[in-house]
Design a protein around this motif. Structure first.
Motif, mmCIF file in Angstrom:
data_model
loop_
_atom_site.group_PDB
_atom_site.id
_atom_site.type_symbol
_atom_site.label_atom_id
_atom_site.label_comp_id
_atom_site.label_asym_id
_atom_site.label_seq_id
_atom_site.Cartn_x
_atom_site.Cartn_y
_atom_site.Cartn_z
ATOM 1 N N GLY A 1 0.834 -1.196 0.000
ATOM 2 C CA GLY A 1 0.000 0.000 0.000
ATOM 3 C C GLY A 1 0.871 1.249 0.000
ATOM 4 O O GLY A 1 2.083 1.187 0.238
ATOM 5 N N ARG B 1 1.154 3.681 2.091
ATOM 6 C CA ARG B 1 1.854 3.986 3.349
ATOM 7 C C ARG B 1 3.180 3.229 3.434
ATOM 8 O O ARG B 1 4.219 3.790 3.807
ATOM 9 N N PHE C 1 -3.623 10.648 1.288
ATOM 10 C CA PHE C 1 -4.386 9.847 2.250
ATOM 11 C C PHE C 1 -5.679 10.556 2.662
ATOM 12 O O PHE C 1 -6.227 10.288 3.722
ATOM 13 N N LYS D 1 -8.578 10.597 0.759
ATOM 14 C CA LYS D 1 -9.702 10.235 -0.111
ATOM 15 C C LYS D 1 -10.991 9.955 0.669
ATOM 16 O O LYS D 1 -12.077 10.174 0.158
ATOM 17 N N GLU E 1 -5.874 0.822 -5.810
ATOM 18 C CA GLU E 1 -4.889 0.899 -4.731
ATOM 19 C C GLU E 1 -5.546 0.595 -3.391
ATOM 20 O O GLU E 1 -6.756 0.822 -3.216
ATOM 21 N N ARG F 1 -5.226 2.303 -0.734
ATOM 22 C CA ARG F 1 -5.805 3.527 -0.134
ATOM 23 C C ARG F 1 -7.191 3.806 -0.707
ATOM 24 O O ARG F 1 -8.030 4.421 -0.035
ATOM 25 N N ASP F 2 -7.483 3.361 -1.919
ATOM 26 C CA ASP F 2 -8.846 3.499 -2.468
ATOM 27 C C ASP F 2 -9.809 2.596 -1.701
ATOM 28 O O ASP F 2 -10.919 2.995 -1.340
ATOM 29 N N GLU G 1 -9.362 1.470 1.323
ATOM 30 C CA GLU G 1 -9.505 1.972 2.705
ATOM 31 C C GLU G 1 -10.496 3.126 2.777
ATOM 32 O O GLU G 1 -11.274 3.227 3.738
ATOM 33 N N ALA G 2 -10.470 3.996 1.774
ATOM 34 C CA ALA G 2 -11.412 5.128 1.777
ATOM 35 C C ALA G 2 -12.845 4.617 1.669
ATOM 36 O O ALA G 2 -13.740 5.074 2.397
#
Ligand SMILES: O=C(O)COP(=O)(O)O
Length: 239
Positions: free
Chosen positions: A56, A58, A142, A144, A168, A170-171, A173-174
């Protein structure tokens, strides 16, 4: 045998841009080490790339030794380079047909991206750009989830009816932070095995699968009244 219950039918499709609609990873790799030299973080050797695609953002940021305070500066610089090079970045094959099919099914489209709205529109081209009802662009790397919360509030779509699609972690997670179903794409920046391990509601192997899912369900779902438009979000970059 009883059939599993149908997934909630989307009232809005929220698309990530880079790696989901735009095939920008080769371009990203071509500029990355120049940016590394300028902002003094670790260069990425060719043999490291496939391993980094399992991580990811991060973990990648940590691996490259980028302090958090530098991240917005680096992102802004990358987005300036993307604007400069927009003419070299193409959509993935099948993306225009997918956008057309989803729009034809009567399901509104939004883009949620860290990239700039002007770059997103240029890469899409005018016909595809016109199919997007809402541009929620310029989100911080971060940030989103926050931008998605605003998008849902302004469109009035319940989280469980907004299908978020991205490439991704982070997508994902959002989407999870807001309670939205998430469809991972297998053609983007992040290795699809890493995305699959997180249990997305859908894993798409080509853009046409998105259209089939949305259009197939759209036959049985209430449509928005003709002429309904989504309120555009104010964008930080003024576009
Ligand atoms: O340009 C970026 O920083 C990534 O953009 P994305 O959010 O559309 O993946």
């Amino acid at each position: 045998m009883t059939r599993p219950p149908a997934a909630p039918r989307p009232r809005l499709v929220v698309l990530d841009f880079d790696g989901t609609l735009a095939d920008s990873f080769p371009w990203f790799c071509s500029v990355l080490n120049g940016v590394a030299d300028r902002y003094r973080f670790r260069r990425v050797e060719a043999h490291e790339v496939e391993g980094l695609r399992l991580l990811g953002a991060r973990a990648i940021v940590a691996h490259l030794g980028i302090p958090r305070w530098k991240l917005p500066l680096i992102a802004r610089h990358m987005h300036r380079l993307a604007a400069r090079d927009a003419g070299q970045i193409a959509l993935f094959p099948g993306v225009p047909a997918m956008l057309a099919a989803v729009a034809e099914a009567g399901v509104p489209l939004a883009i949620l991206s860290s990239n700039r709205a002007d770059t997103v529109r240029r890469v899409l081209g005018p016909d595809n750009a016109d199919r997007i009802g809402t541009y929620a662009c310029g989100a911080s790397v971060f940030g989103k989830a926050r931008r998605l919360r605003t998008l849902l509030a302004r469109t009035g779509v319940a989280p469980d009816r907004a299908l978020c699609i991205g490439d991704e972690i982070r997508d994902l997670e959002a989407a999870r932070a807001l309670g939205c179903p998430f469809g991972a794409v297998a053609w983007g920046y992040t290795d699809s095995r890493a995305l699959a391990a997180l249990g997305p509601e859908h894993l798409f192997s080509e853009p046409a699968e998105i259209a089939r899912l949305v259009a197939g369900e759209a036959d049985h779902m209430p449509r928005l009244a003709p002429g309904t438009t989504l309120v555009p979000l104010p964008l930080p970059n003024g576009s």
